[in-house]
Scaffold this motif. Sequence first.
Motif, short mmCIF file in Angstrom:
data_model
loop_
_atom_site.label_atom_id
_atom_site.label_comp_id
_atom_site.label_asym_id
_atom_site.label_seq_id
_atom_site.Cartn_x
_atom_site.Cartn_y
_atom_site.Cartn_z
N GLN A 14 0.43 -1.64 0.30
CA GLN A 14 0.22 -0.45 -0.43
C GLN A 14 0.76 1.30 -0.20
O GLN A 14 1.90 1.03 0.71
CB GLN A 14 -0.97 0.18 1.49
N VAL A 15 0.23 2.22 -1.00
CA VAL A 15 1.42 3.37 -0.81
C VAL A 15 0.94 4.12 0.52
O VAL A 15 -0.59 4.66 0.24
CB VAL A 15 0.81 4.53 -2.14
N ILE A 16 1.45 4.87 1.18
CA ILE A 16 0.98 5.40 2.02
C ILE A 16 1.96 6.84 2.35
O ILE A 16 1.38 7.63 3.65
CB ILE A 16 1.61 4.50 4.06
N GLY A 17 2.66 6.73 1.34
CA GLY A 17 2.69 8.53 1.83
C GLY A 17 3.28 9.06 0.19
O GLY A 17 4.03 8.11 -0.65
N ASP A 18 3.32 10.38 -0.08
CA ASP A 18 4.16 10.96 -0.98
C ASP A 18 5.13 11.68 -0.92
O ASP A 18 5.28 12.80 0.04
CB ASP A 18 2.75 11.74 -1.27
N LEU A 19 6.25 10.99 -1.17
CA LEU A 19 7.33 12.83 -0.96
C LEU A 19 7.38 12.97 -3.01
O LEU A 19 7.52 12.77 -3.90
CB LEU A 19 8.87 11.51 -0.93
N SER A 20 7.93 14.62 -2.25
CA SER A 20 8.81 15.05 -4.17
C SER A 20 9.76 15.89 -3.51
O SER A 20 10.05 16.57 -2.25
CB SER A 20 7.08 16.31 -3.84
N VAL A 21 10.61 15.86 -4.44
CA VAL A 21 12.05 16.81 -5.02
C VAL A 21 11.83 17.98 -5.77
O VAL A 21 11.59 17.11 -6.97
CB VAL A 21 13.24 15.76 -4.58
N TRP A 22 12.52 18.69 -5.82
CA TRP A 22 12.78 19.84 -7.13
C TRP A 22 13.30 20.48 -6.40
O TRP A 22 14.03 21.04 -5.33
CB TRP A 22 11.71 20.59 -7.46
N TYR A 23 14.61 21.12 -7.90
CA TYR A 23 16.04 21.51 -7.49
C TYR A 23 15.30 23.59 -7.37
O TYR A 23 14.30 23.57 -8.24
CB TYR A 23 16.43 21.97 -8.50
N THR A 24 15.94 24.22 -6.26
CA THR A 24 15.45 25.82 -5.94
C THR A 24 16.88 26.31 -6.85
O THR A 24 17.31 25.44 -7.92
CB THR A 24 15.91 26.02 -4.73
N ASP A 25 16.31 27.53 -7.09
CA ASP A 25 17.06 28.50 -7.96
C ASP A 25 18.33 28.67 -7.82
O ASP A 25 19.77 28.48 -8.12
CB ASP A 25 16.45 29.66 -7.68
N MET A 26 18.82 27.96 -6.05
CA MET A 26 19.98 28.08 -5.56
C MET A 26 21.08 26.39 -6.73
O MET A 26 20.69 25.61 -6.16
CB MET A 26 20.09 28.07 -4.26
N LYS A 27 22.74 27.04 -6.94
CA LYS A 27 23.44 25.73 -7.36
C LYS A 27 22.99 24.60 -6.06
O LYS A 27 23.34 24.80 -4.66
CB LYS A 27 24.74 26.70 -7.29
N ASP A 28 23.15 23.79 -6.76
CA ASP A 28 23.34 21.86 -5.63
C ASP A 28 22.01 22.30 -4.82
O ASP A 28 22.77 21.61 -3.65
CB ASP A 28 24.21 21.64 -5.53
N THR A 29 21.33 22.64 -4.94
CA THR A 29 19.63 22.97 -3.20
C THR A 29 18.36 22.29 -3.91
O THR A 29 17.90 22.60 -4.74
CB THR A 29 19.71 24.38 -3.37
N VAL A 30 18.36 21.18 -2.94
CA VAL A 30 16.44 20.53 -3.20
C VAL A 30 16.13 21.14 -2.41
O VAL A 30 16.16 21.59 -0.94
CB VAL A 30 16.53 19.26 -3.65
N GLU A 31 14.65 21.51 -2.16
CA GLU A 31 13.65 21.55 -1.60
C GLU A 31 12.46 20.50 -1.94
O GLU A 31 12.47 19.25 -2.24
CB GLU A 31 12.72 22.92 -2.17
N ILE A 32 12.73 19.17 -0.33
CA ILE A 32 11.65 18.61 -0.17
C ILE A 32 10.25 18.82 0.41
O ILE A 32 10.27 19.48 1.00
CB ILE A 32 12.20 17.49 0.70
N GLY A 33 9.07 17.57 0.14
CA GLY A 33 7.87 18.14 0.30
C GLY A 33 7.49 16.60 0.48
O GLY A 33 7.66 15.61 -0.33
#
Length: 174
Positions: free
Chosen positions: A72-91
Amino acid sequence: MEFFTERLTIRMYRSEDLQDVFHIYNNEDTCKYLLHDKWTYENMQEKFNKKLENSVLTKDTTLSLAVVNQTQVIGDLSVWYTDMKDTVEIGYSFSDKFAGRGYASEAVGGLVSKLFDEFNVHRIQANLDARNKSSQKLCERIGMRKEAHFIQDFWNKDEWTDSIIYGMLLSDLG
C-alpha cells in the motif's frame, strides 16, 4: 529511482497507485497546510498523472516518489531543485491512517540520505506553513534545523500565512 528503508519501499509511481494516493490527498486535514485543495473524484486522475510524469529529478523537473508499506502507498515524497546551486527542496504527505508509527521519519530520512549520497546536493530545505506542527517535528527528527520564521509572508487559500524554513547540509546528518 527505487530504494528501501527498514520497513518501506520508496519508488516511482505506478498507475495502480491511484486509489492509495487519492486517499492521502482526499483528506481535508492532510491538505490544510499544502498549496492545493484536497483532491476530488473529478480531478484525481489529472493530479495523479502529474505524479506519474514526475519520474526524474533534473534542474527543470520535480521527482515524485511513492512510499510503500507492504503493498500500500502510505506516503508521497517530492523533490525539486531551487534556484540556488545544488540545493533541493523536499515536500511530503502521508496517509493519516499510518500516523504515529515513524513511517514519515523513516521515509523522509531515507530520502535525505539518498539525495546527499547519489545526487551530491549541497543543501536540502523544506518550506512549511508555520501552523503545521507535525511537519516541524518531522524536520527536527531527521536532523534539519529551523533557519527562519517569516511572518505573514505567503498568501495561500485566501489568507496570509507564516512560513518556516528548515534546512540541512550533509554535515548535519551526524
